[in-house]
Motif scaffolding. Structure first.
Motif, PDB file in Angstrom:
ATOM      1  N   LEU A  94     -98.029 -91.201  24.147  1.00  0.00           N
ATOM      2  CA  LEU A  94     -98.692 -90.942  22.868  1.00  0.00           C
ATOM      3  C   LEU A  94    -100.194 -91.202  22.911  1.00  0.00           C
ATOM      4  N   MET A  95    -100.595 -92.250  23.610  1.00  0.00           N
ATOM      5  CA  MET A  95    -102.012 -92.607  23.615  1.00  0.00           C
ATOM      6  C   MET A  95    -102.783 -91.948  24.753  1.00  0.00           C
ATOM      7  N   ASN A  96    -102.235 -91.979  25.956  1.00  0.00           N
ATOM      8  CA  ASN A  96    -102.977 -91.459  27.106  1.00  0.00           C
ATOM      9  C   ASN A  96    -102.890 -89.946  27.247  1.00  0.00           C
ATOM     10  N   GLN A  97    -101.697 -89.375  27.043  1.00  0.00           N
ATOM     11  CA  GLN A  97    -101.537 -87.928  27.201  1.00  0.00           C
ATOM     12  C   GLN A  97    -101.876 -87.161  25.931  1.00  0.00           C
ATOM     13  N   MET A  98    -101.448 -87.678  24.788  1.00  0.00           N
ATOM     14  CA  MET A  98    -101.647 -86.947  23.533  1.00  0.00           C
ATOM     15  C   MET A  98    -102.904 -87.373  22.785  1.00  0.00           C
ATOM     16  N   GLY A  99    -103.461 -88.518  23.147  1.00  0.00           N
ATOM     17  CA  GLY A  99    -104.740 -88.947  22.580  1.00  0.00           C
ATOM     18  C   GLY A  99    -104.693 -89.638  21.223  1.00  0.00           C
ATOM     19  N   TYR A 100    -103.536 -90.135  20.810  1.00  0.00           N
ATOM     20  CA  TYR A 100    -103.454 -90.819  19.522  1.00  0.00           C
ATOM     21  C   TYR A 100    -103.996 -92.243  19.633  1.00  0.00           C
TER      22      TYR A 100
END
Length: 150
Positions: free
Chosen positions: A59-65
């Motif tokens: 969620l944070m590293n790949q999708m940027g949230y």
């Protein structure tokens, strides 16, 4: 939600809860972010540390949230990554890149849709995503119509 929180506190040791909080903090979460997530949906803490790490990494590293967004949308921790989040994220991403969406549709809104509604709205009208969605969900393009009709 209060009863879920009490149940989690009953089932999890204090060390277990602290260890899970440390996982969130290792991804840049603040204590208020973690508390907000727990208040909105304590069930997010029922996952193992490994699963939380995997979910946060995606969620944070790949999708940027960012942590504050994720804390406000606990549904992102409750859905299957492989069957729901990643396929729908990829479809929305492709449609945005190709300029095929009239508005900036949020993943949190898309994952709340039933499978048939998502197919009708975002997959079936756009041949560009048929194969991608079929491959990511492990289904076939032909099976889309069966889901929509049921």
């Amino acid at each position: 939600m209060f009863l879920y929180a009490v149940n989690i506190l009953h089932c999890c040791s204090e060390k277990n809860v602290k260890d899970k909080c440390q996982v969130f903090k290792s991804f840049g979460w603040t204590q208020p972010d973690i508390m907000k997530l727990i208040r909105l949906n304590p069930m997010c803490f029922t996952s193992s540390e490994a699963r939380i790490k995997e979910r946060l990494g995606c969620l944070m590293n790949q999708m940027g949230y960012k942590p504050n967004y994720l804390a406000m949308h606990p549904i992102l921790f409750m859905c299957s990554m492989e069957k729901r989040l990643l396929p729908r994220h990829r479809v929305l991403q492709i449609l945005k890149e190709k300029g095929l969406l009239r508005e900036d549709y949020l993943l949190t809104s898309a994952i709340c849709l039933s499978e048939s509604v998502f197919l009708k709205r975002f997959v079936l009208p756009f041949e560009e995503v048929h194969q991608v969605y079929a491959q990511l969900t492990g289904s076939t393009v032909e099976s889309f119509n069966k889901v929509v009709k049921s």
